[in-house]
Design a protein around this motif. Structure first.
Motif, short mmCIF file in Angstrom:
data_model
loop_
_atom_site.label_atom_id
_atom_site.label_comp_id
_atom_site.label_asym_id
_atom_site.label_seq_id
_atom_site.Cartn_x
_atom_site.Cartn_y
_atom_site.Cartn_z
N SER A 18 0.84 -1.20 0.00
CA SER A 18 0.00 0.00 0.00
C SER A 18 0.87 1.25 0.00
CB SER A 18 -0.91 0.01 1.23
OG SER A 18 -0.12 0.15 2.42
N ARG A 20 0.87 3.72 2.03
CA ARG A 20 1.34 4.03 3.38
C ARG A 20 2.60 3.23 3.70
NH1 ARG A 20 1.20 1.34 7.80
NH2 ARG A 20 -0.23 -0.20 6.92
N GLU A 21 2.61 1.95 3.37
CA GLU A 21 3.79 1.12 3.61
C GLU A 21 4.98 1.60 2.77
OE1 GLU A 21 2.40 -3.35 4.23
OE2 GLU A 21 1.29 -2.36 2.59
N ASP A 38 -4.57 2.03 0.39
CA ASP A 38 -4.65 2.09 1.85
C ASP A 38 -6.03 1.74 2.39
OD1 ASP A 38 -1.97 2.83 2.05
OD2 ASP A 38 -2.41 4.97 1.98
N GLU A 39 -7.07 2.38 1.88
CA GLU A 39 -8.43 2.12 2.38
C GLU A 39 -8.86 0.69 2.05
OE1 GLU A 39 -11.11 5.10 1.00
OE2 GLU A 39 -10.16 6.73 2.14
N TYR A 41 -6.84 -1.87 1.69
CA TYR A 41 -6.06 -2.74 2.57
C TYR A 41 -6.69 -2.81 3.95
CZ TYR A 41 -1.80 -4.60 4.80
OH TYR A 41 -0.90 -5.37 5.50
N ALA A 42 -7.14 -1.65 4.45
CA ALA A 42 -7.80 -1.61 5.76
C ALA A 42 -9.10 -2.41 5.75
CB ALA A 42 -8.06 -0.17 6.18
N GLU A 43 -9.85 -2.30 4.68
CA GLU A 43 -11.11 -3.04 4.57
C GLU A 43 -10.87 -4.55 4.58
OE1 GLU A 43 -14.80 -3.73 1.41
OE2 GLU A 43 -13.31 -2.16 1.03
N GLY A 45 -8.32 -6.10 5.84
CA GLY A 45 -7.86 -6.49 7.17
C GLY A 45 -8.98 -6.59 8.17
N THR A 46 -9.90 -5.64 8.12
CA THR A 46 -11.04 -5.66 9.05
C THR A 46 -11.93 -6.86 8.78
OG1 THR A 46 -11.01 -3.25 9.20
CG2 THR A 46 -13.04 -4.36 9.84
#
Length: 352
Positions: A18, A20-21, A38-39, A41-43, A45-46
């Protein structure tokens, strides 16, 4: 274990992580072509916390769409059989998605063993080992004396030179931040440092400026810091008028906002005393910049630098004095040529 050949010889290096990384740290020369942003990736992960299979389904769907868009970039619009290196965090699913797509097209693709995590471990280990094999000539001297300018003159004259402040995007003191140039993360600073020192011939000395353990918010590797303090010390002496002029060139933003400068220095009150702080404030309010810069150097930076040098280099026993009459570029070029011409003669302390 990695080596420099692991990271060279490719037409393209793709960081599949991502943004951010990637921003925190990445392999030199890599471009960020995220499998998921990023968003996204967060989705993923959640979702993975409650339904791993659904998470992978979402992730693959995003990945196929993103890779398809990336493949529209100009690099991929030729029939050249390019060699590509791909990596993600641990060399797993994200880099595999990219690799499968590229190999299907016909590119020669390699995945970085153990991904960025393995690369990061290699950087840390190498930065603890390589400096022990390096020989340094360390330029010391109070702030504004022209150490950095002399370093660059030495590089132009053909010397090996390591500019730590440039890598750190910071001039190394509480007022050393460079407007418009944020510092790299610690991890990316390490990457930049290793990339720089990997270019050196370790059989030859490297010129470097004396630094504290921390430059702004980044830290030097312990092995490098210790190697510098075992090295030959060259102490630079420069007239105050030249140093004040150097401050004007390096800190024009403080000349425009002298009150802001004093605000950054108020924490020094326990060290320099309230009377000194008040005098600085008066000079700032009257915009007497030459007198202000000189007083800050004399009352704080010079004694602080002397204490630090005596503490860290007091046992080296080998000191060469360099007297600079000017910080003019032509003058520094001549000094640099003279230093390099001395060669082995620098094994005995002398005056330049």
């Amino acid at each position: 274990m990695y080596d420099l050949q692991t990271l060279t010889g490719f037409d393209l290096i793709i960081d599949a992580r991502s943004p951010r990384e990637f921003k925190e740290d990445h392999v030199p020369g890599a471009i960020n072509l995220p499998v998921v942003f990023d968003e996204e990736y967060a989705e993923v992960g959640t979702t993975h916390r409650t339904d791993p299979m659904r998470a992978y389904q979402i992730g693959v769907a995003y990945s196929l769409k993103n890779i398809a868009r990336h493949l529209e970039l100009p690099f991929f619009q030729t029939s050249k059989r390019a060699t590509i290196l791909v990596y993600c965090f641990r060399g797993g699913k994200r880099s595999k998605l990219w690799t499968d797509a590229l190999e299907t097209i016909g590119y020669k693709v390699e995945r970085l063993p153990r991904g960025w995590k393995g690369y990061r471990n290699w950087v840390r280990e190498t930065l603890e080992q390589v400096p022990t094999k390096m020989t340094f000539n360390v330029l010391s001297g109070p702030t504004g004396c022209g150490k950095t300018s002399l370093l660059h003159a030495l590089r132009k004259a053909g010397a090996q030179m390591l500019d730590l402040e440039a890598l750190a995007s910071h001039r190394g003191s509480i007022i050393g931040g460079i407007p418009g140039h944020p510092q790299p993360s610690q991890k990316y600073f390490d990457t930049l440092l290793l990339d720089e020192i990997s270019r050196f011939d370790l059989a030859k000395p490297i010129w470097i400026e004396s630094e504290s353990k921390k430059i702004g918010q980044v830290q030097l590797p312990t092995s490098l810091f210790e190697a510098m303090h075992r090295s030959r010390l060259f102490v630079v002496h420069t007239p105050m008028s030249e140093r004040v002029a150097m401050w004007h060139r390096e800190y024009p933003h403080f000349a425009e906002d002298p009150v802001g400068l004093i605000e950054k220095l108020t924490y020094l009150k326990p060290l320099v005393g309230g009377v000194t702080i008040d005098r600085w404030k008066e000079l700032a309010e009257r915009r007497e910049m030459d007198a202000l810069f000189e007083s800050i150097m004399i009352d704080h930076y010079d004694p602080a630098y002397t204490r630090s040098t005596n503490k860290n280099y007091g046992k080296t026993g080998e000191t060469t004095a360099i007297h600079l009459d000017s910080l003019d570029s032509d003058y520094l070029a001549a000094v640099a040529e003279g230093l390099l011409a001395k060669g082995d003669q620098l094994s005995a302390p002398s005056l330049v």
